[in-house]
Enzyme design. Structure first.
Site, PDB file in Angstrom:
ATOM      1  N   SER A  51       7.539   6.787 -61.195  1.00  0.00           N
ATOM      2  CA  SER A  51       7.229   5.381 -61.182  1.00  0.00           C
ATOM      3  C   SER A  51       6.584   4.827 -62.485  1.00  0.00           C
ATOM      4  O   SER A  51       6.601   3.789 -62.748  1.00  0.00           O
ATOM      5  CB  SER A  51       6.069   5.555 -59.887  1.00  0.00           C
ATOM      6  OG  SER A  51       6.244   6.026 -58.915  1.00  0.00           O
ATOM      7  N   GLY A  52       5.923   5.869 -63.133  1.00  0.00           N
ATOM      8  CA  GLY A  52       5.115   5.397 -64.301  1.00  0.00           C
ATOM      9  C   GLY A  52       5.982   5.325 -65.496  1.00  0.00           C
ATOM     10  O   GLY A  52       5.967   4.137 -66.289  1.00  0.00           O
TER      11      GLY A  52
ATOM     12  N   CYS B 225       7.601   9.705 -55.769  1.00  0.00           N
ATOM     13  CA  CYS B 225       7.686   8.719 -54.809  1.00  0.00           C
ATOM     14  C   CYS B 225       9.081   8.212 -54.109  1.00  0.00           C
ATOM     15  O   CYS B 225       8.918   8.447 -52.943  1.00  0.00           O
ATOM     16  CB  CYS B 225       7.098   7.399 -55.290  1.00  0.00           C
ATOM     17  SG  CYS B 225       6.909   5.933 -54.375  1.00  0.00           S
TER      18      CYS B 225
ATOM     19  N   CYS C 287       6.448   9.208 -51.278  1.00  0.00           N
ATOM     20  CA  CYS C 287       6.018   8.140 -50.436  1.00  0.00           C
ATOM     21  C   CYS C 287       7.303   7.724 -49.619  1.00  0.00           C
ATOM     22  O   CYS C 287       7.177   7.667 -48.336  1.00  0.00           O
ATOM     23  CB  CYS C 287       5.590   6.967 -51.236  1.00  0.00           C
ATOM     24  SG  CYS C 287       4.684   7.405 -52.918  1.00  0.00           S
TER      25      CYS C 287
ATOM     26  N   LYS D 262       8.664  10.274 -47.192  1.00  0.00           N
ATOM     27  CA  LYS D 262       7.838  10.615 -46.153  1.00  0.00           C
ATOM     28  C   LYS D 262       7.437   9.405 -45.125  1.00  0.00           C
ATOM     29  O   LYS D 262       7.579   9.739 -43.842  1.00  0.00           O
ATOM     30  CB  LYS D 262       6.469  10.860 -46.985  1.00  0.00           C
ATOM     31  CG  LYS D 262       5.329  11.164 -46.214  1.00  0.00           C
ATOM     32  CD  LYS D 262       4.250  10.300 -45.836  1.00  0.00           C
ATOM     33  CE  LYS D 262       3.866   9.093 -46.856  1.00  0.00           C
ATOM     34  NZ  LYS D 262       2.563   9.452 -47.701  1.00  0.00           N
TER      35      LYS D 262
ATOM     36  N   TYR E  31      -4.015  14.964 -47.628  1.00  0.00           N
ATOM     37  CA  TYR E  31      -3.187  14.084 -46.947  1.00  0.00           C
ATOM     38  C   TYR E  31      -1.669  14.390 -46.622  1.00  0.00           C
ATOM     39  O   TYR E  31      -1.080  14.060 -45.618  1.00  0.00           O
ATOM     40  CB  TYR E  31      -3.336  12.570 -47.487  1.00  0.00           C
ATOM     41  CG  TYR E  31      -2.355  12.432 -48.661  1.00  0.00           C
ATOM     42  CD1 TYR E  31      -1.219  11.848 -48.507  1.00  0.00           C
ATOM     43  CD2 TYR E  31      -2.719  12.701 -50.064  1.00  0.00           C
ATOM     44  CE1 TYR E  31      -0.403  11.649 -49.686  1.00  0.00           C
ATOM     45  CE2 TYR E  31      -2.090  12.656 -51.046  1.00  0.00           C
ATOM     46  CZ  TYR E  31      -0.740  11.984 -50.876  1.00  0.00           C
ATOM     47  OH  TYR E  31      -0.064  11.889 -52.125  1.00  0.00           O
TER      48      TYR E  31
ATOM     49  N   GLU F  73      -0.062  14.427 -42.877  1.00  0.00           N
ATOM     50  CA  GLU F  73       1.005  13.576 -42.623  1.00  0.00           C
ATOM     51  C   GLU F  73       2.283  14.361 -42.024  1.00  0.00           C
ATOM     52  O   GLU F  73       2.825  13.906 -41.152  1.00  0.00           O
ATOM     53  CB  GLU F  73       1.399  12.915 -43.827  1.00  0.00           C
ATOM     54  CG  GLU F  73       0.492  11.638 -44.173  1.00  0.00           C
ATOM     55  CD  GLU F  73       0.766  11.198 -45.674  1.00  0.00           C
ATOM     56  OE1 GLU F  73       0.039  10.019 -45.855  1.00  0.00           O
ATOM     57  OE2 GLU F  73       1.265  11.451 -46.316  1.00  0.00           O
TER      58      GLU F  73
ATOM     59  N   HIS G 246      -7.204 -13.734 -32.383  1.00  0.00           N
ATOM     60  CA  HIS G 246      -7.242 -12.784 -31.210  1.00  0.00           C
ATOM     61  C   HIS G 246      -5.786 -13.004 -30.808  1.00  0.00           C
ATOM     62  O   HIS G 246      -5.299 -14.222 -30.732  1.00  0.00           O
ATOM     63  CB  HIS G 246      -8.351 -13.382 -30.185  1.00  0.00           C
ATOM     64  CG  HIS G 246      -8.193 -12.847 -29.073  1.00  0.00           C
ATOM     65  ND1 HIS G 246      -9.020 -11.663 -29.063  1.00  0.00           N
ATOM     66  CD2 HIS G 246      -8.143 -13.096 -27.905  1.00  0.00           C
ATOM     67  CE1 HIS G 246      -8.881 -11.223 -27.813  1.00  0.00           C
ATOM     68  NE2 HIS G 246      -8.138 -11.979 -27.098  1.00  0.00           N
TER      69      HIS G 246
ATOM     70  N   GLU H   6      -9.387  -8.162 -35.723  1.00  0.00           N
ATOM     71  CA  GLU H   6     -10.438  -9.099 -35.311  1.00  0.00           C
ATOM     72  C   GLU H   6     -11.818  -8.463 -35.282  1.00  0.00           C
ATOM     73  O   GLU H   6     -12.589  -9.066 -35.529  1.00  0.00           O
ATOM     74  CB  GLU H   6     -10.088  -9.932 -34.296  1.00  0.00           C
ATOM     75  CG  GLU H   6     -10.129  -9.213 -32.504  1.00  0.00           C
ATOM     76  CD  GLU H   6      -9.791  -9.967 -31.615  1.00  0.00           C
ATOM     77  OE1 GLU H   6     -10.508 -10.979 -31.507  1.00  0.00           O
ATOM     78  OE2 GLU H   6      -8.887  -9.696 -30.736  1.00  0.00           O
TER      79      GLU H   6
HETATM   80  C1  LIG Z   1       4.709  14.369 -50.171  1.00  0.00           C
HETATM   81  C2  LIG Z   1       4.157  13.180 -51.149  1.00  0.00           C
HETATM   82  C3  LIG Z   1       3.953  12.067 -50.586  1.00  0.00           C
HETATM   83  C4  LIG Z   1       3.309  10.913 -51.271  1.00  0.00           C
HETATM   84  N1  LIG Z   1       2.940   9.924 -50.570  1.00  0.00           N
HETATM   85  C5  LIG Z   1       2.324   8.774 -51.329  1.00  0.00           C
HETATM   86  C6  LIG Z   1       1.966   7.562 -50.785  1.00  0.00           C
HETATM   87  O1  LIG Z   1       2.141   7.415 -49.568  1.00  0.00           O
HETATM   88  N2  LIG Z   1       1.362   6.693 -51.535  1.00  0.00           N
HETATM   89  C7  LIG Z   1       1.378   6.677 -52.755  1.00  0.00           C
HETATM   90  O2  LIG Z   1       0.772   5.832 -53.596  1.00  0.00           O
HETATM   91  N3  LIG Z   1       1.635   8.007 -53.530  1.00  0.00           N
HETATM   92  C8  LIG Z   1       2.216   9.081 -52.702  1.00  0.00           C
HETATM   93  N4  LIG Z   1       2.390  10.350 -53.399  1.00  0.00           N
HETATM   94  C9  LIG Z   1       2.114  10.374 -54.735  1.00  0.00           C
HETATM   95  C10 LIG Z   1       3.198   9.725 -55.632  1.00  0.00           C
HETATM   96  O3  LIG Z   1       4.666  10.203 -55.215  1.00  0.00           O
HETATM   97  C11 LIG Z   1       2.900   9.958 -57.270  1.00  0.00           C
HETATM   98  O4  LIG Z   1       1.567   9.377 -57.376  1.00  0.00           O
HETATM   99  C12 LIG Z   1       3.813   9.243 -58.108  1.00  0.00           C
HETATM  100  O5  LIG Z   1       5.240   9.591 -57.828  1.00  0.00           O
HETATM  101  C13 LIG Z   1       3.513   9.471 -59.468  1.00  0.00           C
HETATM  102  O6  LIG Z   1       4.275   8.899 -60.580  1.00  0.00           O
HETATM  103  P1  LIG Z   1       4.758   9.448 -61.966  1.00  0.00           P
HETATM  104  O7  LIG Z   1       5.649   8.458 -62.553  1.00  0.00           O
HETATM  105  O8  LIG Z   1       3.302   9.796 -62.532  1.00  0.00           O
HETATM  106  O9  LIG Z   1       5.539  11.004 -61.792  1.00  0.00           O
HETATM  107  P2  LIG Z   1       6.730  11.374 -60.854  1.00  0.00           P
HETATM  108  O10 LIG Z   1       6.881  10.165 -59.836  1.00  0.00           O
HETATM  109  O11 LIG Z   1       6.640  12.642 -60.317  1.00  0.00           O
HETATM  110  O12 LIG Z   1       7.895  11.321 -61.802  1.00  0.00           O
HETATM  111  C14 LIG Z   1       7.824  12.246 -62.685  1.00  0.00           C
HETATM  112  C15 LIG Z   1       9.415  12.461 -63.243  1.00  0.00           C
HETATM  113  O13 LIG Z   1       9.471  13.352 -64.204  1.00  0.00           O
HETATM  114  C16 LIG Z   1      10.881  14.159 -64.270  1.00  0.00           C
HETATM  115  N5  LIG Z   1      10.339  15.201 -65.275  1.00  0.00           N
HETATM  116  C17 LIG Z   1       9.489  16.011 -65.114  1.00  0.00           C
HETATM  117  N6  LIG Z   1       9.413  16.971 -66.273  1.00  0.00           N
HETATM  118  C18 LIG Z   1      10.511  16.383 -67.232  1.00  0.00           C
HETATM  119  C19 LIG Z   1      11.199  16.609 -68.426  1.00  0.00           C
HETATM  120  N7  LIG Z   1      10.545  17.957 -69.034  1.00  0.00           N
HETATM  121  N8  LIG Z   1      12.153  15.848 -68.746  1.00  0.00           N
HETATM  122  C20 LIG Z   1      12.531  15.073 -68.175  1.00  0.00           C
HETATM  123  N9  LIG Z   1      12.210  14.724 -66.800  1.00  0.00           N
HETATM  124  C21 LIG Z   1      11.153  15.416 -66.531  1.00  0.00           C
HETATM  125  C22 LIG Z   1      10.553  14.566 -62.735  1.00  0.00           C
HETATM  126  O14 LIG Z   1      11.747  15.007 -62.227  1.00  0.00           O
HETATM  127  C23 LIG Z   1      10.031  13.505 -62.127  1.00  0.00           C
HETATM  128  O15 LIG Z   1      11.315  12.571 -61.636  1.00  0.00           O
HETATM  129  C24 LIG Z   1       3.070  11.237 -52.538  1.00  0.00           C
HETATM  130  C25 LIG Z   1       3.522  12.342 -53.079  1.00  0.00           C
HETATM  131  C26 LIG Z   1       4.096  13.400 -52.541  1.00  0.00           C
HETATM  132  C27 LIG Z   1       4.276  14.796 -53.114  1.00  0.00           C
END
Ligand SMILES: Cc1cc2nc3c(=O)[nH]c(=O)nc-3n(C[C@H](O)[C@H](O)[C@H](O)COP(=O)(O)OP(=O)(O)OC[C@H]3O[C@@H](n4cnc5c(N)ncnc54)[C@H](O)[C@@H]3O)c2cc1C
Length: 456
Positions: free
Chosen positions: A15-16, A43, A48, A51, A179, A183, A437, A442
């Protein structure tokens, strides 16, 4: 001739990372992003999105039963796990492509490989055995599930594997009280699995308002989910028929699967940060300032790898703020006050702002309004579960500083309510809003009586 191959090199396509790379490329910043597993990250691939799809799947079981009370004749219920997993995988493959395509369409380079940092401006693309240089490196590598070091831990699964089980277990032990544990307990239970939750603490969902924690525990137990607190597995043994969880109280719980949801750790091992002097926390999280810069000026980090608030919208906001600060000369730290969150338990929790406990610590005088009622829908189905709604008000300013809901669609309601709370709405504003309502929400504008603790 530019000094570096890229202006920005992003490690991690979640995501980030993806949001940062797409925005940077769109601004004309020469950007590359690399992902070692699947674009979309936790995610999209194992968090997310899958899930929530599983939550939907598990809710149909109850919905089919409830339909009978509304006059429907329903045939035999049958559920096919493999169909759910295949359909979920197809959707995730589609979203994953949308993520990588978005960066490419903006003009960024997309690389499928693990990457490691060699020096403050050099990155090794591991699967291609080459290095590239960049003026800035953004680390967005997220985190991974943590399993405590107990005998037999290799027999356990985490949420990662839960999305790809070959077969649905007959009985699953879920370790954890956060959570994710709660879940998945609801998901597996709704799909017909016998579920037992083991939690080392006294009450599940630490950090949420105590009334909701207690009520959800009662409801889940009433549904048939075993929740055992103050209990930890000390070992996992393989048996002829499956697995055995051995607890700290000497209990032996036979089951087919044991899932640990006991926290997550940032993905920084082997990234090469230590030797560069990038300052990290005890669990490996990258320490950054308000503008996402680490102790090495050319290296930045966003999202779960910084282990601040580990949620998708926060990782995305981090990415946006990083781009704004570094490439648009608009440095603004992300404001995490009144961040709405949810637990997709069954029923859901939606929450924003202070819990009653935290408000009593932070504010001089706090008023509590709460209501509990059976939904109109459940009057026909006969389900005993009651909605719980709670408003926490700063008595000195009349501002609503916390809102907590346990009930159907709580997450959807709280997302909208969070706008009012973040804007500083007062209880009087809630009171002057006319009810819609018949709805659950509400009740949020019709609570008039301050709650006071029962006299002892
Ligand atoms: C089961 C579960 C349910 C969740 N449910 C929710 C929810 O309902 N709502 C919510 O807001 N958040 C939820 N989250 C949290 C959410 O998924 C994370 O906060 C979000 O994905 C963080 O984004 P990010 O970009 O920091 O990291 P990530 O999404 O984890 O992305 C990091 C990426 O970097 C890659 N990577 C790692 N190391 C390397 C490397 N050395 N070289 C190249 N690539 C690499 C990984 O493969 C991964 O794809 C949930 C998490 C889990 C585990």
């Amino acid at each position: 001739m530019p000094k570096y191959d890229y202006d920005l090199f992003v490690i991690g396509g979640g995501s980030g990372g993806v949001r940062s790379a797409r925005l940077a490329a769109g601004l004309g910043v020469r950007t590359a992003i690399t992902e070692e597993y699947r674009f979309g990250g936790t995610c999209v691939v194992r968090g997310c999105v899958p899930k929530k799809l599983f939550v939907y799947a598990s809710e149909f079981g109850h919905a089919i039963d409830d339909a009978r009370a509304y006059g429907w004749t329903v045939g035999e219920k049958r559920f096919d796990w493999k169909t759910l997993v295949a359909n979920k995988d197809a959707e995730i493959a589609r979203i994953s492509k949308v993520y990588s395509n978005g960066v490419e369409a903006a003009g960024g380079a997309v690389i499928q490989s693990r990457a490691e940092v060699v020096d403050p401006h050099t990155i090794k693309i591991v699967s291609e055995g080459r290095t590239v240089t960049a003026e800035r490196i953004l680390i967005a590598t997220g985190g991974h599930p943590y399993i405590p070091d107990i005998p037999g831990r290799e027999l356990a699964i985490t949420s990662n594997e839960a999305f790809h089980l070959e077969e649905l277990p007959k009985k699953i032990v879920i370790v954890g009280g956060g959570y994710i544990a709660i879940e998945f307990a609801g998901i597996f239970h709704g799909l017909g699995v016998d579920v037992e939750v083991l939690y080392r603490g006294g009450d599940i969902l630490r950090g949420f308002d105590h009334d909701l924690r207690e009520r959800l525990t009662d409801i889940m137990r009433g549904q048939g989910i075993a929740i055992t607190c103050n209990t930890d597995p000390l070992a996992i043994e393989k048996t002829r028929g499956g697995l055995m969880a051995v607890t700290n109280h000497g209990g032996r719980i036979p089951c087919d699967a044991i899932m640990f949801a006991t926290g997550r750790r940032p993905n920084t091992v082997g990234l090469g940060l230590q030797k560069l002097g990038v300052q990290c926390g005890w669990n490996g999280r990258i320490m950054v300032n308000d503008y996402y810069q680490s102790s090495v000026p050319s290296i930045y980090a966003v999202g779960d790898v910084t282990d601040r608030v580990n949620l998708t919208p926060v990782a995305i906001r981090d990415g946006i703020a990083f781009i704004e600060g570094v490439y648009k000369n608009n440095p603004n730290p992300v404001d995490l006050a009144y961040l709405p969150t949810a637990v997709f338990s069954q029923p859901e929790i939606g929450t924003v702002g202070y819990t009653e406990e935290s408000a009593r610590e932070m504010f001089r005088k706090v008023d509590i309004y709460k209501t509990s009622f059976r939904t109109l829908k459940n009057t026909l189905t006969g389900r005993p579960e009651r909605v719980l709604m709670k408003l926490v008000v700063d008595a000195e300013t009349d501002k609503v500083i916390g809102a907590h809901i346990l009930g159907p669609d709580a997450a959807e309601i709280i997302q909208a309510l969070a706008i009012a709370v973040k804007m500083g709405a007062r209880k009087a504003d809630f009171d002057s809003t006319i009810a819609l309502h018949p709805t659950l929400a509400e009740e949020l504008v019709t609570m008039r009586e301050k709650w006071s603790p029962p006299a002892v």
